[in-house]
Write a protein that holds these residues in place. Structure first.
Motif, PDB file in Angstrom:
ATOM      1  N   VAL A 284     -13.385   0.106   2.175  1.00  0.00           N
ATOM      2  CA  VAL A 284     -12.412  -0.171   3.230  1.00  0.00           C
ATOM      3  C   VAL A 284     -11.874   1.144   3.784  1.00  0.00           C
ATOM      4  CG1 VAL A 284     -10.212  -1.280   3.790  1.00  0.00           C
ATOM      5  CG2 VAL A 284     -11.736  -2.342   2.122  1.00  0.00           C
ATOM      6  N   GLY A 285     -11.810   1.239   5.096  1.00  0.00           N
ATOM      7  CA  GLY A 285     -11.245   2.420   5.735  1.00  0.00           C
ATOM      8  C   GLY A 285     -11.007   2.174   7.210  1.00  0.00           C
ATOM      9  N   PRO A 286     -10.557   3.178   7.942  1.00  0.00           N
ATOM     10  CA  PRO A 286     -10.292   3.008   9.372  1.00  0.00           C
ATOM     11  C   PRO A 286     -11.526   2.557  10.147  1.00  0.00           C
ATOM     12  CG  PRO A 286      -9.384   5.082   8.569  1.00  0.00           C
ATOM     13  CD  PRO A 286     -10.234   4.542   7.477  1.00  0.00           C
ATOM     14  N   GLU A 287     -12.699   2.917   9.641  1.00  0.00           N
ATOM     15  CA  GLU A 287     -13.921   2.559  10.355  1.00  0.00           C
ATOM     16  C   GLU A 287     -14.341   1.115  10.148  1.00  0.00           C
ATOM     17  OE1 GLU A 287     -14.820   4.054   6.274  1.00  0.00           O
ATOM     18  OE2 GLU A 287     -13.594   4.746   7.957  1.00  0.00           O
ATOM     19  N   GLY A 288     -13.742   0.423   9.186  1.00  0.00           N
ATOM     20  CA  GLY A 288     -14.074  -0.985   8.982  1.00  0.00           C
ATOM     21  C   GLY A 288     -14.221  -1.329   7.518  1.00  0.00           C
ATOM     22  N   ALA A 325      -6.973  -4.847  -7.206  1.00  0.00           N
ATOM     23  CA  ALA A 325      -6.771  -4.070  -8.425  1.00  0.00           C
ATOM     24  C   ALA A 325      -6.555  -2.587  -8.146  1.00  0.00           C
ATOM     25  CB  ALA A 325      -7.960  -4.246  -9.363  1.00  0.00           C
ATOM     26  N   ALA A 326      -6.749  -2.153  -6.907  1.00  0.00           N
ATOM     27  CA  ALA A 326      -6.572  -0.730  -6.567  1.00  0.00           C
ATOM     28  C   ALA A 326      -5.095  -0.432  -6.320  1.00  0.00           C
ATOM     29  CB  ALA A 326      -7.389  -0.391  -5.322  1.00  0.00           C
ATOM     30  N   PRO A 327      -4.620   0.751  -6.712  1.00  0.00           N
ATOM     31  CA  PRO A 327      -3.210   1.106  -6.444  1.00  0.00           C
ATOM     32  C   PRO A 327      -2.950   1.126  -4.936  1.00  0.00           C
ATOM     33  CG  PRO A 327      -4.229   2.657  -7.978  1.00  0.00           C
ATOM     34  CD  PRO A 327      -5.334   1.818  -7.434  1.00  0.00           C
ATOM     35  N   LEU A 328      -1.881   0.508  -4.514  1.00  0.00           N
ATOM     36  CA  LEU A 328      -1.566   0.458  -3.082  1.00  0.00           C
ATOM     37  C   LEU A 328      -1.285   1.849  -2.517  1.00  0.00           C
ATOM     38  CD1 LEU A 328       0.616  -2.743  -3.232  1.00  0.00           C
ATOM     39  CD2 LEU A 328      -1.465  -2.493  -1.874  1.00  0.00           C
ATOM     40  N   SER A 329      -0.899   2.772  -3.385  1.00  0.00           N
ATOM     41  CA  SER A 329      -0.619   4.130  -2.915  1.00  0.00           C
ATOM     42  C   SER A 329      -1.864   4.839  -2.391  1.00  0.00           C
ATOM     43  CB  SER A 329      -0.004   4.944  -4.047  1.00  0.00           C
ATOM     44  OG  SER A 329      -0.882   4.972  -5.177  1.00  0.00           O
ATOM     45  N   CYS A 330      -3.052   4.358  -2.739  1.00  0.00           N
ATOM     46  CA  CYS A 330      -4.269   5.055  -2.330  1.00  0.00           C
ATOM     47  C   CYS A 330      -4.581   4.869  -0.849  1.00  0.00           C
ATOM     48  CB  CYS A 330      -5.462   4.592  -3.177  1.00  0.00           C
ATOM     49  SG  CYS A 330      -6.095   2.943  -2.787  1.00  0.00           S
ATOM     50  N   TRP A 331      -3.950   3.878  -0.207  1.00  0.00           N
ATOM     51  CA  TRP A 331      -4.337   3.564   1.170  1.00  0.00           C
ATOM     52  C   TRP A 331      -3.686   4.493   2.199  1.00  0.00           C
ATOM     53  CZ3 TRP A 331      -8.489   0.949   1.026  1.00  0.00           C
ATOM     54  CH2 TRP A 331      -8.703   0.014   0.022  1.00  0.00           C
ATOM     55  N   ARG A 332      -2.578   5.114   1.864  1.00  0.00           N
ATOM     56  CA  ARG A 332      -1.913   5.994   2.835  1.00  0.00           C
ATOM     57  C   ARG A 332      -2.841   7.144   3.246  1.00  0.00           C
ATOM     58  NH1 ARG A 332       3.152   7.262   4.749  1.00  0.00           N
ATOM     59  NH2 ARG A 332       4.146   5.658   3.457  1.00  0.00           N
ATOM     60  N   GLU A 333      -3.403   7.827   2.268  1.00  0.00           N
ATOM     61  CA  GLU A 333      -4.303   8.939   2.591  1.00  0.00           C
ATOM     62  C   GLU A 333      -5.571   8.437   3.280  1.00  0.00           C
ATOM     63  OE1 GLU A 333      -6.660  12.617   0.341  1.00  0.00           O
ATOM     64  OE2 GLU A 333      -5.289  11.308  -0.766  1.00  0.00           O
ATOM     65  N   ARG A 334      -6.076   7.287   2.831  1.00  0.00           N
ATOM     66  CA  ARG A 334      -7.316   6.756   3.422  1.00  0.00           C
ATOM     67  C   ARG A 334      -7.134   6.437   4.895  1.00  0.00           C
ATOM     68  NH1 ARG A 334     -11.756   6.143   4.981  1.00  0.00           N
ATOM     69  NH2 ARG A 334     -13.426   4.863   4.118  1.00  0.00           N
ATOM     70  N   PHE A 335      -5.904   6.044   5.285  1.00  0.00           N
ATOM     71  CA  PHE A 335      -5.628   5.685   6.677  1.00  0.00           C
ATOM     72  C   PHE A 335      -4.817   6.769   7.385  1.00  0.00           C
ATOM     73  CE2 PHE A 335      -6.883   1.563   5.066  1.00  0.00           C
ATOM     74  CZ  PHE A 335      -7.535   0.991   6.135  1.00  0.00           C
ATOM     75  N   GLY A 339       1.914   4.275   7.102  1.00  0.00           N
ATOM     76  CA  GLY A 339       2.658   3.493   6.135  1.00  0.00           C
ATOM     77  C   GLY A 339       2.127   2.074   6.033  1.00  0.00           C
ATOM     78  N   PRO A 340       2.626   1.276   5.083  1.00  0.00           N
ATOM     79  CA  PRO A 340       2.124  -0.084   4.879  1.00  0.00           C
ATOM     80  C   PRO A 340       2.162  -0.949   6.140  1.00  0.00           C
ATOM     81  CG  PRO A 340       3.525   0.563   3.057  1.00  0.00           C
ATOM     82  CD  PRO A 340       3.632   1.646   4.070  1.00  0.00           C
ATOM     83  N   ALA A 341       3.298  -0.956   6.869  1.00  0.00           N
ATOM     84  CA  ALA A 341       3.400  -1.815   8.058  1.00  0.00           C
ATOM     85  C   ALA A 341       2.373  -1.420   9.113  1.00  0.00           C
ATOM     86  CB  ALA A 341       4.816  -1.748   8.623  1.00  0.00           C
ATOM     87  N   GLU A 342       2.158  -0.115   9.261  1.00  0.00           N
ATOM     88  CA  GLU A 342       1.189   0.356  10.269  1.00  0.00           C
ATOM     89  C   GLU A 342      -0.239   0.023   9.846  1.00  0.00           C
ATOM     90  OE1 GLU A 342       3.300   4.377  11.895  1.00  0.00           O
ATOM     91  OE2 GLU A 342       2.849   4.273   9.749  1.00  0.00           O
ATOM     92  N   ILE A 343      -0.527   0.144   8.559  1.00  0.00           N
ATOM     93  CA  ILE A 343      -1.874  -0.186   8.075  1.00  0.00           C
ATOM     94  C   ILE A 343      -2.159  -1.671   8.257  1.00  0.00           C
ATOM     95  CG2 ILE A 343      -3.333  -0.283   6.022  1.00  0.00           C
ATOM     96  CD1 ILE A 343      -1.889   2.205   5.004  1.00  0.00           C
ATOM     97  N   VAL A 344      -1.188  -2.508   7.898  1.00  0.00           N
ATOM     98  CA  VAL A 344      -1.377  -3.957   8.017  1.00  0.00           C
ATOM     99  C   VAL A 344      -1.564  -4.373   9.472  1.00  0.00           C
ATOM    100  CG1 VAL A 344      -0.211  -6.175   7.695  1.00  0.00           C
ATOM    101  CG2 VAL A 344      -0.159  -4.467   5.874  1.00  0.00           C
ATOM    102  N   ALA A 345      -0.934  -3.655  10.390  1.00  0.00           N
ATOM    103  CA  ALA A 345      -1.015  -4.022  11.806  1.00  0.00           C
ATOM    104  C   ALA A 345      -2.331  -3.605  12.454  1.00  0.00           C
ATOM    105  CB  ALA A 345       0.152  -3.403  12.574  1.00  0.00           C
ATOM    106  N   LEU A 346      -3.129  -2.771  11.796  1.00  0.00           N
ATOM    107  CA  LEU A 346      -4.376  -2.295  12.394  1.00  0.00           C
ATOM    108  C   LEU A 346      -5.401  -3.425  12.522  1.00  0.00           C
ATOM    109  CD1 LEU A 346      -4.933   1.080  10.474  1.00  0.00           C
ATOM    110  CD2 LEU A 346      -4.298   0.813  12.885  1.00  0.00           C
TER     111      LEU A 346
END
Length: 526
Positions: A284-288, A325-335, A339-346
């Motif tokens: 999972v990442g910005p590319e899809g 099962a992945a730590p939610l903190s890992c997604w900030r750098e990946r995206f 932040g969470p609200a911005e990631i969810v809105a993508l």
């Protein structure tokens, strides 16, 4: 025993004496006064009903252990007796009327008594055990109130043996957790209920001591017992538990392995969480979204279930398990620092299906990791239509997300939801709000009930919420409800059926709130 036994005569002789009269019966049969005949008949009847000859009495049981906790005040004891008696008298369906349902107040009485540290009155312990046997939701508080005496009685009556198998309450006096010999003895020799209670006590005193205690007998425990012991580690879960849980990933029981993996994934710094993060970030990442192509041995060991439920695709099923099962903190750098609200809105490349899978997995991760920030992002605004929410439209998932928020914030969110959408869909959300419903939440519930009445709905359309309100609404709301009772009063011409039913429902709600207020007051220490 026969005729030769002194004072014994068979039934036919007794009947003959009764028919002929004691003064006319001859031949050595029962004679004398009618009282003597009745005494002989009574003795014979007892012998016939017993079915066995009198025998030597068995050994008397040891006295019940002493319970040092105080008994409730006299008024509270009388109230408990009333609630337990009403439980056995209740029954039948049909119209409830305006009287409170006492059976639904018993759990609240037990919970409040537990908070005050009371023990059950000795005379009411049997009725408490009967109530716990009939209702599993009462078992933990009822057995806790019954205490050592309840466990003592359970050993004497097969109907109450459930108390010996339960893990909460009723486990009698435990050794001091600082006494290694006492802890070891009970852990090796105690009943399952006593061992679970001991493990919880050890966990509360020193979290790291619980897995050390488990390790001493882990290899010889039954699979179902290992699962329950492992589940008890949820309370006080910390990085210190990781070595024990990591070892449990190789357990011979699939359920134990899955629970160990779940607990490890709730520790964002664990090695398992790191492995899951590496796998999830590759998918999972910005590319899809690119779901995993296979479920390899490493994924299986880390708790990924290979076979999906009916109707689910394999790759989507594996993807969801990795992301949750992945730590939610890992997604900030990946995206890119979002932040969470911005990631969810993508938007999610690949279509709505992958978006739903991804957001559902993030919801499960937020609940598992108790991450309030991600929960807020996935919940969105309470006033928005559920179908348009950023994360999930499922009320069940929203209820779980709400549980990660602070109590006051949770109540405010649900109050806003009720004001925007009414009560029809609020039942599950109200169920996770802290009792009593006070402030904005209590006002929102009362206002919504009044709006439903004015709209001409019938109260049974909201029977679930009404039942919850009787148990959970702040008794301080009774005054506002009494105003609604006057507004819902049945006119002299009879009015519509809905008007009469609402008047009755509000009267019952007010009576229940007043009764709860009195009940809690009675339990307060002098």
């Amino acid at each position: 025993m026969g005729k030769g036994d002194e004072g014994y005569w068979d039934w036919e002789e007794l009947v003959g004496a009764a028919l002929l009269g004691t003064d006319r019966r001859r031949g050595g049969g029962p004679a004398g006064s009618p009282e003597a005949l009745l005494d002989a008949a009574a003795v014979h009847t007892v012998r016939r009903r017993a079915g066995l000859r009198p025998a030597e009495a068995g050994p008397r049981p040891q006295p019940a252990p002493r319970d040092p906790r105080p008994a409730p005040p006299a008024a509270a004891r009388q109230r408990l007796a009333q609630l337990l008696a009403d439980r056995t008298a209740a029954g039948g369906a049909g119209r409830r009327g305006a009287a409170p349902d006492l059976t639904e107040l018993l759990p609240q009485w037990l919970a409040a008594a537990g908070r005050h540290g009371y023990r059950s009155p000795a005379a009411l312990v049997p009725a408490l055990l009967d109530a716990a046997r009939a209702r599993t939701d009462l078992r933990a508080p009822a057995l806790a109130l019954a205490g050592a005496r309840g466990l003592w009685l359970a050993r004497l009556n097969p109907d109450w043996r459930f108390a010996l198998r339960g893990g909460a309450g009723g486990a009698g006096e435990l050794p001091d957790v600082t006494d290694p010999a006492g802890v070891e003895r009970l852990w090796q020799e105690g009943l399952f209920a006593e061992r679970v209670a001991l493990l919880s006590a050890v966990r509360a005193h020193e979290a790291a001591a619980a897995p050390r205690l488990l390790e001493t007998t882990w290899a010889t425990e039954r699979a179902e017992d290992r699962l329950m012991f492992l589940d008890s580690l949820r309370a006080g879960l910390s990085p210190q538990d990781e070595p024990f849980l990591e070892a449990a990933l190789g357990d011979r029981s699939r359920n134990v392995r899955a629970t160990a993996a779940e607990l490890l994934s709730a520790l964002p710094g664990s090695a398992l969480a790191g492995r899951m993060a590496e796998r999830a970030l590759a998918c999972v990442g910005p590319e899809g979204v690119t779901p995993p192509a296979e479920c390899d041995a490493g994924m299986l060991r880390d708790g990924v279930v290979k076979r999906p439920p009916a109707g689910r695709g394999e790759r989507a099923w594996w993807l969801g398990q990795l992301v949750e099962a992945a730590p939610l903190s890992c997604w900030r750098e990946r995206f890119g620092g979002l932040g969470p609200a911005e990631i969810v809105a993508l938007p999610v490349a690949g279509g709505e299906e992958w978006r739903e899978e991804l957001h559902a997995a993030w919801c499960r991760a937020a609940v598992r990791q108790r991450d309030a920030g991600w929960s807020r992002a996935l919940l969105g605004a309470a006033s928005a239509p559920p179908a348009a929410g950023p994360g999930t439209a499922s009320l069940a998932e929203r209820a779980k997300l709400l549980e990660t928020l602070p109590d006051a914030e949770r109540a405010d969110w649900v109050a806003e939801f009720i004001r925007a959408h009414g009560l029809s869909e609020a039942f599950q959300l109200l169920g996770v709000c802290v009792v009593p419903w006070a402030g904005a939440l209590g006002r929102a519930v009362v206002d919504a009930l009044d709006s439903a009445r004015e709209a001409g709905s019938y109260p049974w359309s909201f029977s679930g919420v009404m039942g919850l309100a009787e148990r959970c609404l702040d008794p301080a709301e009774a005054g506002r409800l009494e105003v609604l009772i006057a507004a819902a009063a049945v006119p002299e011409d009879g009015g519509s059926g809905a008007v009469a039913y609402w008047a009755e429902a509000f009267q019952r709600l007010v009576a229940t709130l007043r009764l709860r207020e009195a009940m809690l007051s009675e339990l307060a220490p002098a």
